[in-house]
Design a protein around this motif. Structure first.
Motif, PDB file in Angstrom:
ATOM      1  N   PHE A 225       0.866  -1.696   0.011  1.00  0.00           N
ATOM      2  CA  PHE A 225      -0.084  -0.052   0.182  1.00  0.00           C
ATOM      3  C   PHE A 225       0.616   0.955  -0.050  1.00  0.00           C
ATOM      4  O   PHE A 225       0.957   1.967  -0.447  1.00  0.00           O
ATOM      5  N   THR A 226       1.977   1.589   0.575  1.00  0.00           N
ATOM      6  CA  THR A 226       2.756   2.509   1.045  1.00  0.00           C
ATOM      7  C   THR A 226       3.397   2.555  -0.166  1.00  0.00           C
ATOM      8  O   THR A 226       4.080   3.571  -0.816  1.00  0.00           O
ATOM      9  N   VAL A 227       4.093   1.344  -0.827  1.00  0.00           N
ATOM     10  CA  VAL A 227       4.640   1.715  -2.173  1.00  0.00           C
ATOM     11  C   VAL A 227       3.539   2.410  -3.502  1.00  0.00           C
ATOM     12  O   VAL A 227       3.750   3.126  -4.119  1.00  0.00           O
ATOM     13  N   GLY A 228       1.607   2.023  -3.218  1.00  0.00           N
ATOM     14  CA  GLY A 228       1.651   2.055  -4.259  1.00  0.00           C
ATOM     15  C   GLY A 228       1.143   3.501  -3.683  1.00  0.00           C
ATOM     16  O   GLY A 228       0.872   4.488  -4.858  1.00  0.00           O
ATOM     17  N   ILE A 229       0.809   3.885  -2.434  1.00  0.00           N
ATOM     18  CA  ILE A 229       0.675   5.506  -2.480  1.00  0.00           C
ATOM     19  C   ILE A 229       1.828   6.598  -3.113  1.00  0.00           C
ATOM     20  O   ILE A 229       1.831   7.606  -3.686  1.00  0.00           O
ATOM     21  N   ASN A 230       2.781   5.840  -3.006  1.00  0.00           N
ATOM     22  CA  ASN A 230       4.346   6.559  -2.857  1.00  0.00           C
ATOM     23  C   ASN A 230       4.250   7.082  -4.690  1.00  0.00           C
ATOM     24  O   ASN A 230       5.074   8.329  -5.020  1.00  0.00           O
ATOM     25  N   GLY A 231       4.372   5.588  -5.346  1.00  0.00           N
ATOM     26  CA  GLY A 231       3.778   5.369  -6.869  1.00  0.00           C
ATOM     27  C   GLY A 231       2.832   6.683  -7.447  1.00  0.00           C
ATOM     28  O   GLY A 231       3.606   7.105  -8.219  1.00  0.00           O
ATOM     29  N   LEU A 232       1.661   6.855  -6.237  1.00  0.00           N
ATOM     30  CA  LEU A 232       0.779   8.182  -7.168  1.00  0.00           C
ATOM     31  C   LEU A 232       1.479   9.015  -7.250  1.00  0.00           C
ATOM     32  O   LEU A 232       0.964  10.141  -7.955  1.00  0.00           O
ATOM     33  N   LYS A 233       1.647   9.303  -6.282  1.00  0.00           N
ATOM     34  CA  LYS A 233       2.903  10.685  -5.543  1.00  0.00           C
ATOM     35  C   LYS A 233       3.691  11.385  -6.765  1.00  0.00           C
ATOM     36  O   LYS A 233       3.737  11.988  -7.205  1.00  0.00           O
ATOM     37  N   ASN A 234       4.812   9.902  -6.565  1.00  0.00           N
ATOM     38  CA  ASN A 234       5.200  11.359  -7.774  1.00  0.00           C
ATOM     39  C   ASN A 234       5.197  10.558  -9.231  1.00  0.00           C
ATOM     40  O   ASN A 234       5.457  11.648 -10.157  1.00  0.00           O
ATOM     41  N   ILE A 248       2.600   8.513 -18.852  1.00  0.00           N
ATOM     42  CA  ILE A 248       2.233   9.626 -17.575  1.00  0.00           C
ATOM     43  C   ILE A 248       0.397   8.255 -17.133  1.00  0.00           C
ATOM     44  O   ILE A 248       0.518   7.514 -15.972  1.00  0.00           O
ATOM     45  N   VAL A 249      -0.463   8.502 -17.958  1.00  0.00           N
ATOM     46  CA  VAL A 249      -1.365   8.052 -17.887  1.00  0.00           C
ATOM     47  C   VAL A 249      -1.972   5.999 -17.547  1.00  0.00           C
ATOM     48  O   VAL A 249      -2.271   6.184 -16.778  1.00  0.00           O
ATOM     49  N   THR A 250      -0.884   5.633 -18.471  1.00  0.00           N
ATOM     50  CA  THR A 250      -0.509   4.191 -18.319  1.00  0.00           C
ATOM     51  C   THR A 250       0.094   3.613 -17.198  1.00  0.00           C
ATOM     52  O   THR A 250       0.250   3.163 -16.127  1.00  0.00           O
ATOM     53  N   MET A 251       1.521   4.696 -16.480  1.00  0.00           N
ATOM     54  CA  MET A 251       1.767   4.141 -15.631  1.00  0.00           C
ATOM     55  C   MET A 251       0.942   4.441 -14.659  1.00  0.00           C
ATOM     56  O   MET A 251       1.466   3.515 -13.218  1.00  0.00           O
ATOM     57  N   THR A 252       0.460   5.253 -13.714  1.00  0.00           N
ATOM     58  CA  THR A 252      -0.796   5.539 -13.019  1.00  0.00           C
ATOM     59  C   THR A 252      -1.405   4.576 -12.832  1.00  0.00           C
ATOM     60  O   THR A 252      -1.896   3.747 -11.852  1.00  0.00           O
ATOM     61  N   TYR A 253      -1.724   3.980 -13.555  1.00  0.00           N
ATOM     62  CA  TYR A 253      -3.074   3.040 -13.715  1.00  0.00           C
ATOM     63  C   TYR A 253      -1.727   1.799 -13.616  1.00  0.00           C
ATOM     64  O   TYR A 253      -2.695   1.049 -12.871  1.00  0.00           O
TER      65      TYR A 253
END
Length: 264
Positions: A225-234, A248-253
């Motif tokens: 979950f932490t990895v996911g949240i940090n990934g979204l913030k990035n 960026i859209v693809t990476m966010t997905y």
């Protein structure tokens, strides 16, 4: 978030207004008028009837000519607020006021600050000079960095209901597909995102907020979950950089699907 203009005015009359305030409003003229009202209330010469609109301070504020009230706006060149604009504020705010005991910086369209400009502003919000106030006017406060939001009071001023906000609706649908573990629906929703960086950033910020405030995260692996949240913030930070929008859209997905969606 404070939900009423009345609270904002009461704080100003009692001189309990924060050194940093965010006025979130769909109408820039309304938010600017209220910002000027708040400034006049704080420095009006008439102690019984503030703002009086007839004293020298009120008149100068109405004419945008008060030496201690600075307005920062969009650059005509590229429709943004640059780091140099914020550097000016950071140097100027430590200079003593000219006509009174307070200084004010009203940043119009604050959600159009570049990431570099927002990071520069954080430094002065963390350790603000005495009797200096920062008022940030924006349409969507979620377009501002969380570090700025957390150091400010946020007021929703006459804004349309979030239920009518396209970004908010899409964010809710994305969260629904994430919580339902529906990867196909998640992909379909991401295909609906328009080629608009502000829109995407608002969606990502809303999704982050929704995840952090959901009871369902109790069932998740904390590390993933932490990895996911940090990934979204990035991803949110990448939006203002010269990186292909569709990438960026693809990476966010991918961040959501890989780290969060599969957990529910």
């Amino acid at each position: 978030m404070q939900s009423s203009e009345k609270l904002l005015y009461n704080l100003a009359f009692s001189k309990n207004i924060s050194h940093a305030s965010i006025f979130e409003c769909s109408d820039s003229h309304t938010s600017l008028k209220i910002a000027k009202d708040i400034v006049k209330i704080l420095i009006c010469n008439n102690k019984q009837n503030r703002p009086c609109n007839v004293c020298s301070n009120c008149i100068k504020i109405n004419k945008d000519s008060h030496a201690d009230v600075k307005f920062i706006g969009l650059s005509e060149a590229d429709n943004s607020i640059k780091v140099d604009d914020i550097r000016f504020i950071r140097s100027d705010c430590f200079i003593a006021s000219n006509e009174g005991s307070c200084k004010f910086y009203i940043i119009k369209n604050a959600d159009y600050m570049t990431i570099q400009a927002q990071n520069a502003l954080i430094k002065v919000l963390e350790e603000p000079p005495k009797n200096v106030y920062f008022i940030l006017l924006c349409k969507y406060s979620t377009n501002l960095l969380e570090t700025i939001r957390s150091r400010s009071q946020i007021f929703s001023i006459g804004c349309e209901d979030n239920s009518e906000n396209e970004e908010f609706i899409l964010s809710k649908d994305i969260l629904g597909s994430v919580f339902g573990g529906d990867e196909i629906e998640l992909l379909k929703l991401f295909s609906k995102i328009p080629n608009n960086r502000k829109f995407l950033k608002s969606v990502i910020e809303n999704v982050i907020s929704g995840l952090l405030n959901s009871e369902k995260i109790k069932n998740m692996d904390l590390y993933k979950f932490t990895v996911g949240i940090n990934g979204l913030k990035n991803m949110a930070e990448l939006i203002d950089k010269n990186i292909n929008f569709n990438l960026i859209v693809t990476m966010t997905y991918a961040v959501l699907r890989r780290n969060i969606c599969v957990e529910f």
